[in-house]
Design a protein around this motif. Structure first.
Motif, PDB file in Angstrom:
ATOM      1  N   ALA A  83      40.347  38.874  34.522  1.00 56.16           N
ATOM      2  CA  ALA A  83      38.966  38.440  34.727  1.00 56.16           C
ATOM      3  C   ALA A  83      38.546  38.611  36.182  1.00 56.16           C
ATOM      4  N   CYS A  84      39.414  38.239  37.116  1.00 58.64           N
ATOM      5  CA  CYS A  84      39.098  38.406  38.539  1.00 58.64           C
ATOM      6  C   CYS A  84      38.923  39.877  38.891  1.00 58.64           C
ATOM      7  N   GLU A  85      39.805  40.705  38.374  1.00 57.41           N
ATOM      8  CA  GLU A  85      39.719  42.136  38.669  1.00 57.41           C
ATOM      9  C   GLU A  85      38.426  42.736  38.122  1.00 57.41           C
ATOM     10  N   GLU A  86      38.047  42.357  36.931  1.00 55.12           N
ATOM     11  CA  GLU A  86      36.808  42.894  36.358  1.00 55.12           C
ATOM     12  C   GLU A  86      35.590  42.432  37.156  1.00 55.12           C
ATOM     13  N   ALA A  87      35.586  41.201  37.607  1.00 55.42           N
ATOM     14  CA  ALA A  87      34.460  40.690  38.393  1.00 55.42           C
ATOM     15  C   ALA A  87      34.330  41.431  39.724  1.00 55.42           C
ATOM     16  N   VAL A  88      35.439  41.678  40.389  1.00 56.99           N
ATOM     17  CA  VAL A  88      35.398  42.420  41.651  1.00 56.99           C
ATOM     18  C   VAL A  88      34.958  43.863  41.395  1.00 56.99           C
ATOM     19  N   GLN A  89      35.482  44.480  40.359  1.00 60.14           N
ATOM     20  CA  GLN A  89      35.101  45.861  40.046  1.00 60.14           C
ATOM     21  C   GLN A  89      33.611  45.971  39.732  1.00 60.14           C
ATOM     22  N   ARG A  90      33.060  44.949  39.123  1.00 57.43           N
ATOM     23  CA  ARG A  90      31.623  44.957  38.826  1.00 57.43           C
ATOM     24  C   ARG A  90      30.819  44.974  40.126  1.00 57.43           C
ATOM     25  N   TYR A 123      38.112  36.329  44.438  1.00 55.46           N
ATOM     26  CA  TYR A 123      38.044  35.320  43.385  1.00 55.46           C
ATOM     27  C   TYR A 123      39.434  34.749  43.143  1.00 55.46           C
ATOM     28  N   ILE A 124      39.451  33.482  42.778  1.00 49.19           N
ATOM     29  CA  ILE A 124      40.648  32.805  42.286  1.00 49.19           C
ATOM     30  C   ILE A 124      40.245  32.173  40.961  1.00 49.19           C
TER      31      ILE A 124
END
Length: 86
Positions: free
Chosen positions: A25-32, A47-48
Motif C-alpha cells: 500500500a505504501c509503495e503504491e501511494a508513493v508511485q501514484r 509513508y508508514i
C-alpha cells in the motif's frame, strides 16, 4: 502538500482494506505521487502504515527515511525502501 493532494493516507487504508499489505500500500501511494508529478525528485514523501495484524510497511521517494519499531522490549531502526536509488 502532495500527500494531501493525492489523499495518500486514505489511499493506503483503502488499499489495505482491499487486501494489500502495508508495504504494498505504501509503495503504491508513493508511485501514484511520482506518476502524477514531474517534479517528484525535488521533494520527499514517505509513508508508514500499520494494519490490524500489526504488520508494518514504509516507503519513500528518496533514500534516508527510517522508522522505529518497538517489539519485545527492543527498539529497532528500520530504513525504508525508496523509489529512487540516490
Amino acid at each position: 502538500e502532495e500527500i494531501m493532494k493525492t489523499v495518500g493516507s486514505f489511499l493506503i487504508v483503502e488499499l489495505m482494506r482491499q487486501g494489500k499489505t502495508p508495504q504494498e500500500a505504501c509503495e503504491e501511494a508513493v508511485q501514484r505521487i511520482i506518476s502524477r508529478n514531474k517534479n517528484f525528485k525535488n521533494f520527499q514523501v514517505a509513508y508508514i502504515a500499520l494494519n490490524k495484524k500489526g504488520e508494518t510497511g514504509s516507503y519513500c521517494i528518496h533514500p534516508g527515511f527510517a522508522m522505529m519499531q518497538y517489539k519485545d522490549g527492543i527498539n529497532t531502526r528500520i530504513t525504508s525502501a525508496a523509489a529512487l536509488d540516490s
